[in-house]
Scaffold this motif. Sequence first.
Motif, PDB file in Angstrom:
ATOM      1  N   ALA A 109       2.740   3.152  33.795  1.00 36.88           N
ATOM      2  CA  ALA A 109       1.696   3.257  32.771  1.00 36.88           C
ATOM      3  C   ALA A 109       2.312   3.229  31.373  1.00 36.88           C
ATOM      4  O   ALA A 109       1.768   2.590  30.461  1.00 36.88           O
ATOM      5  CB  ALA A 109       0.887   4.533  32.970  1.00 36.88           C
ATOM      6  N   PHE A 110       3.442   3.886  31.185  1.00 39.76           N
ATOM      7  CA  PHE A 110       4.104   3.903  29.876  1.00 39.76           C
ATOM      8  C   PHE A 110       4.534   2.501  29.469  1.00 39.76           C
ATOM      9  O   PHE A 110       4.322   2.082  28.324  1.00 39.76           O
ATOM     10  CB  PHE A 110       5.312   4.839  29.913  1.00 39.76           C
ATOM     11  N   VAL A 111       5.118   1.765  30.412  1.00 39.48           N
ATOM     12  CA  VAL A 111       5.563   0.402  30.096  1.00 39.48           C
ATOM     13  C   VAL A 111       4.367  -0.499  29.787  1.00 39.48           C
ATOM     14  O   VAL A 111       4.380  -1.256  28.810  1.00 39.48           O
ATOM     15  CB  VAL A 111       6.413  -0.164  31.247  1.00 39.48           C
ATOM     16  N   VAL A 112       3.328  -0.413  30.597  1.00 39.95           N
ATOM     17  CA  VAL A 112       2.159  -1.274  30.393  1.00 39.95           C
ATOM     18  C   VAL A 112       1.469  -0.947  29.061  1.00 39.95           C
ATOM     19  O   VAL A 112       1.166  -1.852  28.279  1.00 39.95           O
ATOM     20  CB  VAL A 112       1.170  -1.156  31.571  1.00 39.95           C
TER      21      VAL A 112
ATOM     22  N   LEU B 270       3.678  -2.128  26.206  1.00 36.27           N
ATOM     23  CA  LEU B 270       3.640  -3.576  25.990  1.00 36.27           C
ATOM     24  C   LEU B 270       2.332  -4.024  25.358  1.00 36.27           C
ATOM     25  O   LEU B 270       2.317  -4.877  24.469  1.00 36.27           O
ATOM     26  CB  LEU B 270       3.873  -4.310  27.311  1.00 36.27           C
ATOM     27  N   VAL B 271       1.230  -3.461  25.812  1.00 37.91           N
ATOM     28  CA  VAL B 271      -0.067  -3.833  25.248  1.00 37.91           C
ATOM     29  C   VAL B 271      -0.175  -3.375  23.794  1.00 37.91           C
ATOM     30  O   VAL B 271      -0.655  -4.121  22.943  1.00 37.91           O
ATOM     31  CB  VAL B 271      -1.214  -3.241  26.101  1.00 37.91           C
ATOM     32  N   SER B 272       0.302  -2.176  23.512  1.00 34.81           N
ATOM     33  CA  SER B 272       0.188  -1.686  22.137  1.00 34.81           C
ATOM     34  C   SER B 272       1.169  -2.379  21.193  1.00 34.81           C
ATOM     35  O   SER B 272       0.935  -2.400  19.982  1.00 34.81           O
ATOM     36  CB  SER B 272       0.408  -0.178  22.089  1.00 34.81           C
ATOM     37  N   SER B 273       2.249  -2.936  21.721  1.00 39.70           N
ATOM     38  CA  SER B 273       3.209  -3.615  20.848  1.00 39.70           C
ATOM     39  C   SER B 273       2.625  -4.897  20.249  1.00 39.70           C
ATOM     40  O   SER B 273       3.160  -5.415  19.273  1.00 39.70           O
ATOM     41  CB  SER B 273       4.491  -3.925  21.608  1.00 39.70           C
TER      42      SER B 273
ATOM     43  N   VAL C 256       5.653   8.299  16.189  1.00 38.92           N
ATOM     44  CA  VAL C 256       4.244   8.672  16.386  1.00 38.92           C
ATOM     45  C   VAL C 256       3.594   7.732  17.403  1.00 38.92           C
ATOM     46  O   VAL C 256       2.860   8.178  18.291  1.00 38.92           O
ATOM     47  CB  VAL C 256       3.478   8.670  15.046  1.00 38.92           C
ATOM     48  N   THR C 257       3.886   6.447  17.286  1.00 40.11           N
ATOM     49  CA  THR C 257       3.354   5.490  18.253  1.00 40.11           C
ATOM     50  C   THR C 257       3.866   5.805  19.655  1.00 40.11           C
ATOM     51  O   THR C 257       3.112   5.764  20.627  1.00 40.11           O
ATOM     52  CB  THR C 257       3.751   4.053  17.862  1.00 40.11           C
ATOM     53  N   GLY C 258       5.140   6.139  19.752  1.00 40.29           N
ATOM     54  CA  GLY C 258       5.714   6.499  21.046  1.00 40.29           C
ATOM     55  C   GLY C 258       5.065   7.718  21.655  1.00 40.29           C
ATOM     56  O   GLY C 258       4.830   7.781  22.867  1.00 40.29           O
ATOM     57  N   LEU C 259       4.759   8.703  20.820  1.00 41.51           N
ATOM     58  CA  LEU C 259       4.081   9.900  21.303  1.00 41.51           C
ATOM     59  C   LEU C 259       2.681   9.573  21.812  1.00 41.51           C
ATOM     60  O   LEU C 259       2.278  10.035  22.885  1.00 41.51           O
ATOM     61  CB  LEU C 259       4.006  10.952  20.193  1.00 41.51           C
ATOM     62  N   TRP C 260       1.929   8.774  21.066  1.00 39.17           N
ATOM     63  CA  TRP C 260       0.585   8.393  21.507  1.00 39.17           C
ATOM     64  C   TRP C 260       0.640   7.567  22.786  1.00 39.17           C
ATOM     65  O   TRP C 260      -0.195   7.744  23.683  1.00 39.17           O
ATOM     66  CB  TRP C 260      -0.156   7.639  20.409  1.00 39.17           C
TER      67      TRP C 260
ATOM     68  N   ALA D  57       2.931   7.776  25.075  1.00 37.54           N
ATOM     69  CA  ALA D  57       3.259   8.709  26.156  1.00 37.54           C
ATOM     70  C   ALA D  57       2.038   9.521  26.572  1.00 37.54           C
ATOM     71  O   ALA D  57       1.806   9.739  27.775  1.00 37.54           O
ATOM     72  CB  ALA D  57       4.392   9.628  25.723  1.00 37.54           C
ATOM     73  N   LEU D  58       1.242   9.976  25.621  1.00 42.66           N
ATOM     74  CA  LEU D  58       0.042  10.757  25.958  1.00 42.66           C
ATOM     75  C   LEU D  58      -0.993   9.912  26.696  1.00 42.66           C
ATOM     76  O   LEU D  58      -1.610  10.377  27.665  1.00 42.66           O
ATOM     77  CB  LEU D  58      -0.560  11.352  24.688  1.00 42.66           C
ATOM     78  N   ILE D  59      -1.184   8.689  26.254  1.00 41.83           N
ATOM     79  CA  ILE D  59      -2.131   7.797  26.937  1.00 41.83           C
ATOM     80  C   ILE D  59      -1.633   7.471  28.333  1.00 41.83           C
ATOM     81  O   ILE D  59      -2.404   7.477  29.308  1.00 41.83           O
ATOM     82  CB  ILE D  59      -2.367   6.529  26.098  1.00 41.83           C
ATOM     83  N   ALA D  60      -0.321   7.210  28.466  1.00 39.22           N
ATOM     84  CA  ALA D  60       0.255   6.922  29.781  1.00 39.22           C
ATOM     85  C   ALA D  60       0.149   8.133  30.700  1.00 39.22           C
ATOM     86  O   ALA D  60      -0.097   7.992  31.898  1.00 39.22           O
ATOM     87  CB  ALA D  60       1.713   6.494  29.634  1.00 39.22           C
ATOM     88  N   LEU D  61       0.305   9.330  30.145  1.00 39.16           N
ATOM     89  CA  LEU D  61       0.161  10.546  30.938  1.00 39.16           C
ATOM     90  C   LEU D  61      -1.258  10.687  31.482  1.00 39.16           C
ATOM     91  O   LEU D  61      -1.455  11.010  32.665  1.00 39.16           O
ATOM     92  CB  LEU D  61       0.529  11.761  30.091  1.00 39.16           C
ATOM     93  N   ALA D  62      -2.243  10.424  30.651  1.00 39.45           N
ATOM     94  CA  ALA D  62      -3.635  10.507  31.095  1.00 39.45           C
ATOM     95  C   ALA D  62      -3.943   9.453  32.157  1.00 39.45           C
ATOM     96  O   ALA D  62      -4.576   9.748  33.176  1.00 39.45           O
ATOM     97  CB  ALA D  62      -4.570  10.347  29.900  1.00 39.45           C
TER      98      ALA D  62
END
Length: 88
Positions: free
Chosen positions: A18-21, A24-27, A35-39, A41-46
């Motif tokens: 999920a983190f990689v996907v 990649l989509v957000s890039s 800050v982007t990395g934190l967001w 990670a939180l989205i991937a966690l959910a």
Amino acid sequence: MSPFLRYTLARLGFFLVAFVVVGLVSSIWLEWNSVTGLWIALIALAISAVASFILLGRMRDEVAMSMKARADKMHARYEAARSAEDVD
């Protein structure tokens, strides 16, 4: 391999995918910074939490059963030691 370790590795795998996907989509739209990395990670966690809840039900039940069996065995040893102590 214990059911707990298999379940933990599966959850970690879901998070990494999920983190990689999401990364990649957000890039496509965002620049990478802390800050982007934190967001991401939180989205991937959910996402990984929902996916594991849906897809890993059988593994979760195996973990629960093995933990219950271990707790029952520990309780039986405790009761045996307690009753042996009462006899002395």
